[in-house]
Enzyme design. Structure first.
Site, PDB file in Angstrom:
ATOM      1  CB  CYS A  44      -0.939  -0.007   1.201  1.00 18.18           C
ATOM      2  SG  CYS A  44      -2.159  -1.341   1.161  1.00 18.18           S
ATOM      3  CG  ASN A 314      -0.214  -7.389   7.984  1.00 18.18           C
ATOM      4  OD1 ASN A 314       0.869  -7.837   8.301  1.00 18.18           O
ATOM      5  ND2 ASN A 314      -0.382  -6.632   6.906  1.00 18.18           N
TER       6      ASN A 314
END
Length: 568
Positions: A44, A314
């Site tokens: 990102c 995550n």
């Protein structure tokens, strides 16, 4: 008993699952494989590397204590063996083996596993276009390609760029290209709005204006047909025009990498994602999957959803790591929260937009609040624009979106609602939501609380309001109907419009309305306007008491209309 775990994919979920499991079962072995040389990076952050906000690509691959997360790091620090430039060709579920290929030598081998983790992620969705293989045509597929994009720009030969797609990556890339490098940048989007599927038409219009004010050009409702050029790209041909381009970024979304799972006979959804249960197990209990390659529950709609977000990967990775070691952690699903930086503004949302809620079959409404992010008397405050989506009759909250230059303050408010969404909160819950208060941080009655109040007034029929789209429709047809726009602000605020439109724009301030009822114009429809919608709402109540109930209050007021880009 020690076991061997094989993890396919080493960007986000894979490393998290591998390291969590290894901490819980240090005596077991973990082998992690990936096709790329560069692993375990913050994908990102790629637009911010290209923009120069992140100066070195290795920073996206580094820990908070500045160690590069490469194969050596995982081997020496985490006890995880990593095979880079290695492709998984086939999963033999019966033998519990993965057929792999070394992409450098071409050698094939088999890895035995007791448990297998699929962290295969997603790939940029590719549209089949003539010319898509030309030089300087990129997708944002990973850090290696990001380095190539930046190298191409750094050579100084890129003057004009076209970004195909106005989703998160497309907008972030457009900002990166124009903000640091000064490249003339056009974004082409087939949908009628930017951020399609994520924000409402009204919110996307405000975000688009922010981008346009910073030099980005948008072409909406436009389809790219081909890319022109001989060796290197020189133009983009759409169904409406031809654009010059020295660089093209294709950012039309992503698709889950699930082919390996499909070939192994695992269950795949209609969207092409791997189906997992709340423990992140696939249809084979010895194989787990997570991240961009899986489908999980949408906790707002109760249906299956696809959420390709790094933070999601995550958190799921930790759940998988725990369960590999015999735990029973669950990942129940998501509501779909997002945040995107657009120059000095942030656009943040959670749950469903108004249009998306209606697509899902909800009888949905939305309302706006425009309010200072801090107490009005505290210096250095700014406006925050919030849109709440809720169900008619029940008042159930379905989503929240906002835009502001106070990105942290905006995100905090949206996060507060995101936490509540799985529990089906109502407007009453938002009205009474406890939020920390101090003048440098918020108002005593926070914008979020006022948003709940406004939604309750709409539901109870007290506030008959219209949004910016309806205002524009009424304004553009004002000469064809019996309509008056009544400005409820002070005379100095209204003077400009009184002079421009004396037949349609009138002024009676909210504070003086009770003593000036004779000055209230009569018309079939009276549109009430103030700065943010609060004073005009009070005027609506005052007029209703004397029998004037043909009024419409402009939600968010003039501040919202101006942010929306309307020049009255």
């Amino acid at each position: 008993m020690a076991k061997q775990v094989v993890v396919i994919g080493a960007v986000a979920l894979g490393p998290k699952a591998a390291c969590r499991f290894k901490r819980l079962e240090p005596e077991s072995s973990v082998i992690m494989i990936d096709e790329s040389r560069i692993i375990s990076y913050g994908g990102c952050g790629i637009p911010y590397y290209i923009s120069g906000d992140v100066s070195d690509a290795r920073e996206l691959q580094s820990t908070t204590f500045h160690m590069v997360r490469d194969a050596r790091f995982f081997e020496q620090v985490k006890g995880v063996h990593v095979l880079t430039r290695t492709r998984a060709l086939e999963i033999d579920r019966a033998a519990r083996q993965v057929l792999i290929k070394d992409l450098e030598s071409g050698k094939e081998d088999r890895l035995n596993y007791d448990k297998l983790v699929l962290a295969t992620g997603s790939s940029p969705r590719k549209i089949s276009l003539p010319g898509s293989n030309l030089e300087n045509v990129f997708t944002v597929s990973g850090l290696e390609e990001a380095v190539k994009i930046k190298d191409s720009i750094s050579r100084g030969s890129i003057n004009r760029a076209v970004v195909i797609g106005a989703g998160f990556i497309g907008l972030e890339m457009a900002e990166a290209l124009i903000d640091l490098w000064g490249i003339d940048t056009t974004v082409v989007e087939i949908a009628p709005q930017i951020l399609p599927g994520f924000t409402s038409m009204a919110m996307s219009r405000m975000a688009k204006k922010v981008m346009e004010d910073n030099g980005v050009r948008f072409l909406l409702n436009e389809k790219v047909l081909e890319l022109a050029g001989e060796n290197s790209v020189s133009g983009v041909v759409t169904d409406k025009r031809e654009l010059e381009a020295d660089l093209v970024v294709m950012a039309v979304g992503v698709q889950p990498n699930s082919e390996l799972a499909r070939q192994a006979g695992l269950k795949i959804s209609n969207q092409g994602a791997i189906i997992v249960d709340e423990y992140m197990r696939t249809s084979d209990p010895d194989i787990y999957a997570g991240g961009d390659c899986v489908e999980i529950a949408n906790l707002v709609t109760g249906k299956a959803g696809y959420f390709p977000l790094g933070s999601m990967a995550n958190r799921q990775g930790r759940v998988i790591g725990t369960n590999l070691a015999g735990g029973q952690d669950v990942f129940p699903g998501a509501v779909g929260s997002f945040a995107v930086k657009l120059f000095d503004h942030g656009v943040v949302g959670t749950g469903l937009s108004l249009e998306k809620a209606r697509e899902e079959g909800y009888d949905a409404l939305s309302t706006f609040v425009v309010q200072f992010d801090k107490s009005h008397f505290y210096p250095d405050n700014d406006l925050i624009y919030l849109e709440l989506v809720f169900e008619n009759n029940t008042g159930r909250i379905l989503g929240l979106q906002g835009i502001s230059t106070n990105k942290d303050g905006l995100k905090g408010r949206v996060d507060a609602v995101a936490v509540l969404l799985p529990h089906q909160p109502t407007t009453k819950d938002i009205s009474n939501l406890e939020l920390a208060y101090s003048p440098p941080f918020s108002s005593a009655m926070d914008a979020l609380n006022n948003l709940g109040h406004t939604a309750e007034n709409v539901l109870q029929g007290r506030n008959k309001e219209i949004g910016p789209e309806d205002f524009v429709r009424l304004w553009e047809t004002r000469d064809q109907q019996d309509i008056i726009f009544l400005d409820c602000r002070d005379l100095e605020n209204a003077a400009e419009y009184l002079q421009k439109y004396p037949d349609k724009w009138r002024n009676v301030s909210n504070e003086s309305m009770s003593s000036n009822l004779d000055k209230v114009p009569r018309a079939e429809t009276i549109v009430l306007v103030c700065n943010t919608g609060g004073r005009s709402y009070e005027s609506q109540l005052r007029l209703r008491k004397i029998g004037i109930d043909n009024t419409l209050n402009v939600s968010g007021g003039m501040k919202l209309l101006k942010k929306w880009g309307l020049d009255i």
